[in-house]
Design a protein around this motif. Structure first.
Motif, PDB file in Angstrom:
ATOM      1  N   ALA A  18       1.623   9.298  -5.817  1.00 33.45           N
ATOM      2  CA  ALA A  18       2.041  10.672  -5.530  1.00 33.45           C
ATOM      3  C   ALA A  18       3.052  11.154  -6.568  1.00 33.45           C
ATOM      4  O   ALA A  18       2.990  12.301  -7.031  1.00 33.45           O
ATOM      5  CB  ALA A  18       2.637  10.759  -4.127  1.00 33.45           C
ATOM      6  N   GLU A  76       0.909   4.076  -2.944  1.00 25.23           N
ATOM      7  CA  GLU A  76       0.676   5.481  -2.631  1.00 25.23           C
ATOM      8  C   GLU A  76       1.854   6.349  -3.051  1.00 25.23           C
ATOM      9  O   GLU A  76       1.665   7.464  -3.542  1.00 25.23           O
ATOM     10  CB  GLU A  76       0.389   5.648  -1.134  1.00 25.23           C
ATOM     11  CG  GLU A  76      -0.963   5.114  -0.723  1.00 25.23           C
ATOM     12  CD  GLU A  76      -1.185   5.171   0.778  1.00 25.23           C
ATOM     13  OE1 GLU A  76      -0.201   5.321   1.541  1.00 25.23           O
ATOM     14  OE2 GLU A  76      -2.347   5.074   1.200  1.00 25.23           O
ATOM     15  N   THR A  77       3.063   5.837  -2.882  1.00 27.64           N
ATOM     16  CA  THR A  77       4.264   6.567  -3.285  1.00 27.64           C
ATOM     17  C   THR A  77       4.279   6.763  -4.798  1.00 27.64           C
ATOM     18  O   THR A  77       4.552   7.861  -5.295  1.00 27.64           O
ATOM     19  CB  THR A  77       5.532   5.823  -2.826  1.00 27.64           C
ATOM     20  OG1 THR A  77       5.483   5.658  -1.413  1.00 27.64           O
ATOM     21  CG2 THR A  77       6.782   6.569  -3.220  1.00 27.64           C
ATOM     22  N   LEU A  90       0.826  -1.196   0.000  1.00 26.35           N
ATOM     23  CA  LEU A  90       0.000   0.000   0.000  1.00 26.35           C
ATOM     24  C   LEU A  90       0.870   1.259   0.000  1.00 26.35           C
ATOM     25  O   LEU A  90       0.600   2.215  -0.735  1.00 26.35           O
ATOM     26  CB  LEU A  90      -0.943   0.000   1.210  1.00 26.35           C
ATOM     27  CG  LEU A  90      -1.917   1.166   1.291  1.00 26.35           C
ATOM     28  CD1 LEU A  90      -2.797   1.233   0.051  1.00 26.35           C
ATOM     29  CD2 LEU A  90      -2.754   1.069   2.545  1.00 26.35           C
TER      30      LEU A  90
END
Length: 69
Positions: A15, A11-12, A7
């Motif tokens: 972004a 998310e990284t 996760l």
């Protein structure tokens, strides 16, 4: 790789992709503004050139022919 690590990785990446997309959008906008400026400059330069051509052609018509030797 556990679920939490996956996760965080997702998310990284998301972004990073959002940031890259924002940068590309900013670049496209700057290029659009520059293109509009260049188009205006080209239009003005074309009008100036046509004006000069008209001035030269009308001036040449009023001159007498050169003398023959």
């Amino acid at each position: 790789m556990n679920d939490d690590a996956r996760l965080i990785e997702i998310e990284t990446r998301l972004a990073f992709q959002e940031s890259a997309l924002q940068d590309l959008g900013d670049l496209v906008n700057r290029q659009r503004l520059e293109l509009e400026s260049l188009r205006r400059a080209l239009t003005e330069a074309t009008a100036d050139l046509l004006s000069l051509r008209e001035g030269l052609s009308s001036g040449a018509a009023n001159e007498p022919p050169p003398p023959h030797y």
